[in-house]
Design a protein around this motif. Sequence first.
Motif, PDB file in Angstrom:
ATOM      1  N   TYR A  60       0.828  -1.195   0.000  1.00 51.83           N
ATOM      2  CA  TYR A  60       0.000   0.000   0.000  1.00 51.83           C
ATOM      3  C   TYR A  60       0.865   1.250   0.000  1.00 51.83           C
ATOM      4  O   TYR A  60       1.873   1.335   0.709  1.00 51.83           O
ATOM      5  N   HIS A  88     -13.025  -3.760   6.529  1.00 50.48           N
ATOM      6  CA  HIS A  88     -12.368  -3.314   5.302  1.00 50.48           C
ATOM      7  C   HIS A  88     -13.298  -2.313   4.636  1.00 50.48           C
ATOM      8  O   HIS A  88     -14.437  -2.659   4.322  1.00 50.48           O
ATOM      9  N   HIS A  90     -13.755   1.227   1.889  1.00 51.25           N
ATOM     10  CA  HIS A  90     -13.282   2.191   0.906  1.00 51.25           C
ATOM     11  C   HIS A  90     -14.136   3.439   1.045  1.00 51.25           C
ATOM     12  O   HIS A  90     -15.317   3.359   1.393  1.00 51.25           O
ATOM     13  N   HIS A 104      -8.634   3.228  -0.074  1.00 51.16           N
ATOM     14  CA  HIS A 104      -8.791   2.239   0.991  1.00 51.16           C
ATOM     15  C   HIS A 104      -8.643   2.978   2.334  1.00 51.16           C
ATOM     16  O   HIS A 104      -7.621   3.629   2.573  1.00 51.16           O
TER      17      HIS A 104
HETATM   18 ZN    ZN Z   1      -9.200  -2.029   0.317  1.00 55.98          ZN
END
Ligand code: ZN
Length: 141
Positions: A60, A88, A90, A104
């Motif tokens: 990332y 998780h 976005h 993210h």
């Molecule tokens: Zn993600």
Amino acid sequence: MLQAMSGEALFMGRLSHDGDLLAELTRLCRERGITAGWISAIGAVKRARVGFYDQVARQYCFLDLDLPLEITNLTGNVSLKDGETFVHAHVTFADDAGRAFGGHLAPGTILFAGEVLIRSFATTAFQRDLDAETGLFLWRG
Ligand code: ZN
């Protein structure tokens, strides 16, 4: 792989001023014992940190947005990683000119205000493991 979901419950609530957005979502899900679910939220943040996964480097990269932003959309899911509830998400933000940024959701995104809807399901079937093809922790296929 698709799995039929059942045991649905809905939770709606307010997020904490000055809270870390990802930590706050994770805490709420853990407090309710949510092991699988879907999250939607809107609100505003004081600053944001989002990630972009470099598919070649398999890591990332992070973008820090040190300004007030609207949360125009947050979409996320809840599953298990190492036996713990894991969120998780976005997120898309907009600045004072309506310009959008997104990625993210990473720790370091600090809330001004937020409203969340969590749809939970009664299953522990969604567990994350390291996926060799992508280098990401994905749901077991
Ligand atoms: Zn993600």
